[in-house]
Every structure is written in structure tokens, then in C-alpha cells.
Design a protein around this motif. Structure first.
Motif, mmCIF file in Angstrom:
data_model
loop_
_atom_site.group_PDB
_atom_site.id
_atom_site.type_symbol
_atom_site.label_atom_id
_atom_site.label_comp_id
_atom_site.label_asym_id
_atom_site.label_seq_id
_atom_site.Cartn_x
_atom_site.Cartn_y
_atom_site.Cartn_z
ATOM 1 N N VAL A 155 0.847 -1.198 0.000
ATOM 2 C CA VAL A 155 0.000 0.000 0.000
ATOM 3 C C VAL A 155 0.876 1.239 0.000
ATOM 4 N N PRO A 156 0.364 2.343 -0.557
ATOM 5 C CA PRO A 156 1.133 3.584 -0.505
ATOM 6 C C PRO A 156 1.355 4.020 0.944
ATOM 7 N N ARG A 157 2.414 4.788 1.137
ATOM 8 C CA ARG A 157 2.648 5.361 2.462
ATOM 9 C C ARG A 157 1.841 6.658 2.537
ATOM 10 N N PHE A 158 0.583 6.531 2.884
ATOM 11 C CA PHE A 158 -0.333 7.674 2.880
ATOM 12 C C PHE A 158 0.225 8.805 3.739
ATOM 13 N N ASP A 159 0.009 10.051 3.300
ATOM 14 C CA ASP A 159 0.454 11.182 4.117
ATOM 15 C C ASP A 159 -0.376 11.293 5.392
ATOM 16 N N VAL A 160 -1.689 11.173 5.240
ATOM 17 C CA VAL A 160 -2.581 11.211 6.401
ATOM 18 C C VAL A 160 -3.685 10.181 6.197
ATOM 19 N N LEU A 161 -3.905 9.375 7.205
ATOM 20 C CA LEU A 161 -5.018 8.432 7.202
ATOM 21 C C LEU A 161 -5.901 8.776 8.390
ATOM 22 N N MET A 162 -7.153 9.121 8.101
ATOM 23 C CA MET A 162 -8.062 9.545 9.165
ATOM 24 C C MET A 162 -9.032 8.425 9.525
ATOM 25 N N LEU A 163 -9.329 8.341 10.796
ATOM 26 C CA LEU A 163 -10.257 7.319 11.290
ATOM 27 C C LEU A 163 -11.197 7.946 12.310
ATOM 28 N N GLY A 164 -12.478 7.679 12.170
ATOM 29 C CA GLY A 164 -13.398 7.986 13.252
ATOM 30 C C GLY A 164 -13.329 6.860 14.270
ATOM 31 N N VAL A 165 -13.557 7.181 15.526
ATOM 32 C CA VAL A 165 -13.546 6.158 16.586
ATOM 33 C C VAL A 165 -14.984 5.922 17.030
ATOM 34 N N GLY A 166 -15.433 4.691 16.955
ATOM 35 C CA GLY A 166 -16.799 4.372 17.377
ATOM 36 C C GLY A 166 -16.905 4.236 18.884
ATOM 37 N N PRO A 167 -18.129 4.323 19.416
ATOM 38 C CA PRO A 167 -18.340 4.183 20.868
ATOM 39 C C PRO A 167 -17.871 2.825 21.402
ATOM 40 N N ASP A 168 -17.762 1.833 20.494
ATOM 41 C CA ASP A 168 -17.287 0.491 20.876
ATOM 42 C C ASP A 168 -15.795 0.323 20.602
ATOM 43 N N THR A 169 -15.100 1.398 20.272
ATOM 44 C CA THR A 169 -13.671 1.443 19.896
ATOM 45 C C THR A 169 -13.391 0.956 18.471
ATOM 46 N N HIS A 170 -14.413 0.752 17.638
ATOM 47 C CA HIS A 170 -14.098 0.332 16.268
ATOM 48 C C HIS A 170 -13.513 1.507 15.475
ATOM 49 N N VAL A 171 -12.638 1.163 14.524
ATOM 50 C CA VAL A 171 -12.126 2.121 13.542
ATOM 51 C C VAL A 171 -12.290 1.488 12.171
ATOM 52 N N ALA A 172 -12.476 2.327 11.125
ATOM 53 C CA ALA A 172 -12.839 1.816 9.797
ATOM 54 C C ALA A 172 -14.013 0.855 10.019
ATOM 55 N N SER A 173 -13.967 -0.360 9.433
ATOM 56 C CA SER A 173 -14.993 -1.351 9.794
ATOM 57 C C SER A 173 -14.339 -2.529 10.497
ATOM 58 N N LEU A 174 -13.403 -2.192 11.389
ATOM 59 C CA LEU A 174 -12.736 -3.190 12.234
ATOM 60 C C LEU A 174 -13.370 -3.109 13.616
ATOM 61 N N PHE A 175 -14.190 -4.112 13.930
ATOM 62 C CA PHE A 175 -14.950 -4.103 15.179
ATOM 63 C C PHE A 175 -14.282 -4.997 16.220
ATOM 64 N N PRO A 176 -14.459 -4.675 17.506
ATOM 65 C CA PRO A 176 -13.850 -5.487 18.560
ATOM 66 C C PRO A 176 -14.216 -6.969 18.422
ATOM 67 N N GLU A 177 -13.220 -7.826 18.590
ATOM 68 C CA GLU A 177 -13.393 -9.286 18.567
ATOM 69 C C GLU A 177 -13.841 -9.839 17.209
ATOM 70 N N HIS A 178 -13.866 -8.997 16.178
ATOM 71 C CA HIS A 178 -14.338 -9.430 14.866
ATOM 72 C C HIS A 178 -13.155 -9.940 14.049
ATOM 73 N N PRO A 179 -13.366 -10.965 13.200
ATOM 74 C CA PRO A 179 -12.228 -11.530 12.453
ATOM 75 C C PRO A 179 -11.411 -10.492 11.680
ATOM 76 N N ALA A 180 -12.079 -9.472 11.113
ATOM 77 C CA ALA A 180 -11.350 -8.483 10.299
ATOM 78 C C ALA A 180 -10.289 -7.755 11.115
ATOM 79 N N SER A 181 -10.532 -7.571 12.424
ATOM 80 C CA SER A 181 -9.560 -6.836 13.239
ATOM 81 C C SER A 181 -8.350 -7.696 13.592
ATOM 82 N N ARG A 182 -8.428 -9.000 13.305
ATOM 83 C CA ARG A 182 -7.281 -9.895 13.536
ATOM 84 C C ARG A 182 -6.441 -10.099 12.286
#
Length: 262
Positions: free
Chosen positions: A144-171
Motif C-alpha cells: 500500500v502507498p505510504r499515505f500522508d494522512v489516514l483519518m479514522l473515526g472512533v466508534g463508541p465500541d472502539t471500532h475504527v474503519a470497519s474493524l470491530f472489537p473481537e471481529h475476524p477483520a480486526s485480527r
């Protein structure tokens, strides 16, 4: 390269936070374009991501950016039809992109469910990974490119992007983009960058405003594990910034941020 220590910046309220983050982003893009000719930014959806884009659209200094030499990517997207108002891309167009002279070829939209991959979200994710790999040069040292800035919103459950706690995608530790199935908040099917892709960025900015985010911010900055709190595992190569309003910072120990920044 290891993890960068998060820096915490607290603003009085979410409007000020959006304006300050927009000003910071303009400076970062202009500096990158001066240094390398182009800049690359990963956008986030959600109320704080869209608030930042709207503030950027309203900022007079936005004209300092050479919009034709900016690559825009997304951290995640809802796998719904292309014109669905739930799509981060549709919201970003309304907030900013329709009012600035971006090069459409450099606006890298994640595939939609009515696109060439149909219901196959995993194939759609793989195509975005291939697009990222094609855009990364020898100096990027990876898929992947070395992005200059990557922004993420933080969800109330601590998810970022669509990586949710304990979910396979976050592993996920190998792939850079994954199809997310059965997300705990609707819509259940999404495409997301993974933690390895996020950590390729020069700078990662995590945005959180509002009292409903205070618990998540405290957990993520308090040393939680990455599977339990994906936001804790999002960091940039040279800088990790948490951009908060006072309400979102309410549960942090005051030692975590200089009082002058409030």
C-alpha cells in the motif's frame, strides 16, 4: 518500524475540532505536495469525518491545495449500491468533493454492491487491495502507498474503519483490504482497510467528539489490546494524533494531554 506514541489534542467543542483538523490537513497536504509533488489522504466517514470535510470546504485556505495532485482513498465503505446515501463516498461528495477540482481518476472509491462484483464483497475487497498495490511505489516498501494522512473515526465500541472489537477483520495480519461480514452495526456487509494497511500511513489521525465516545477513547488510550479495542492498534509510522473535543476527552487522565491544548 514500531508504534508511535499517541499525541492527544483536545478542542473545546466539535465545531472547533473540525475546523482545526481541517486547517491541519490543508497544511499537511500542501507540505506533502511541496516535498513530493503529490499527496495521498485516506478519508473516513461518520459525523466527525464528514464534519472535517465540510470545514475543509468552508476554509479559505483550501485553495492552497493543488486538488489535481491529490489521491483520495477510503478506510472503509458500506457495501451497498453506489448512490446509497449511507455510502461514505456519497457523503464525502456532498460535504466536499463536488465543490473542489479533484481529478476523478485519483478519487479511489471502494466498490459498491451494484458494481462489477455484485454480492461478492470479498472479490470487491481484493480489487481495492490490487488498486492500492498498483499505486504503491518502490519507496513505499509494501503493498500500500505510504499515505500522508489516514483519518479514522472512533466508534463508541472502539471500532475504527470497519474493524470491530473481537471481529475476524480486526485480527487480519496479511491482507490489506477485507470484506467484512456480519458487522455488529448496520449495514452488516462492508469493505475495510486492515490494521497492516492503516499502519503503512505516515500519520494516523483518530477523530472523536461527543460524550458517547469518552469511554472508547479512555479504553483505547489506556493500553487495551488490539482485538478488544481496534482503535488502540491504529497508529502511523511517524505520528499518531488523537483529535478530540472536551466531551470525548472527559474520561482521560489530565496528564495525557497538555492543558494548554484544551
Amino acid at each position: 518500524m514500531g508504534m508511535t506514541t499517541p499525541q492527544v489534542v483536545v478542542h473545546r467543542d466539535k465545531e472547533l475540532m473540525a475546523q482545526a483538523a481541517a486547517a491541519r490537513l490543508i497544511t499537511k497536504i500542501v507540505d506533502a505536495q511541496a516535498a513530493r509533488g503529490t499527496a495521498s489522504v485516506v478519508l473516513t466517514g461518520g459525523r466527525n469525518g464528514n464534519g472535517l470535510l465540510a470545514a475543509l470546504a468552508a476554509a479559505p485556505a483550501r485553495d492552497a491545495i493543488d486538488w489535481s495532485r491529490l489521491d483520495l482513498w477510503w478506510g472503509d465503505e458500506r457495501y451497498v449500491p453506489a448512490d446509497d446515501p449511507e455510502r461514505n463516498h456519497v457523503q464525502a461528495r456532498e460535504a466536499l468533493l463536488d465543490s473542489v477540482p479533484v481529478d476523478p481518476a485519483r478519487v479511489h472509491v471502494m466498490p459498491a454492491s451494484d458494481g462489477p462484483y455484485g454480492v461478492d464483497v470479498d472479490a470487491a475487497a481484493a480489487s481495492y487491495a490490487a488498486e492500492l498495490e498498483k499505486a504503491s511505489g518502490p519507496e513505499d516498501h509494501g503493498p500500500v502507498p505510504r499515505f500522508d494522512v489516514l483519518m479514522l473515526g472512533v466508534g463508541p465500541d472502539t471500532h475504527v474503519a470497519s474493524l470491530f472489537p473481537e471481529h475476524p477483520a480486526s485480527r487480519e495480519s496479511e491482507r490489506t483490504v477485507v470484506g467484512v461480514h456480519g458487522a455488529p452495526k448496520p449495514p452488516p456487509t462492508r469493505i475495510s482497510l486492515t490494521l497492516p494497511a492503516i499502519r503503512a500511513a505516515r500519520e494516523v489521525w483518530l477523530l472523536a467528539a461527543g460524550e458517547d465516545k469518552a469511554g472508547a477513547v479512555a479504553i483505547a488510550l489506556g493500553g487495551a489490546g488490539e482485538v478488544q479495542a481496534p482503535a488502540a492498534a491504529a497508529y502511523g509510522r511517524s505520528r499518531t494524533l488523537w483529535l478530540l473535543d472536551r466531551a470525548a476527552a472527559a474520561k482521560l487522565p489530565p496528564a495525557m494531554y497538555p492543558p494548554a491544548s484544551a
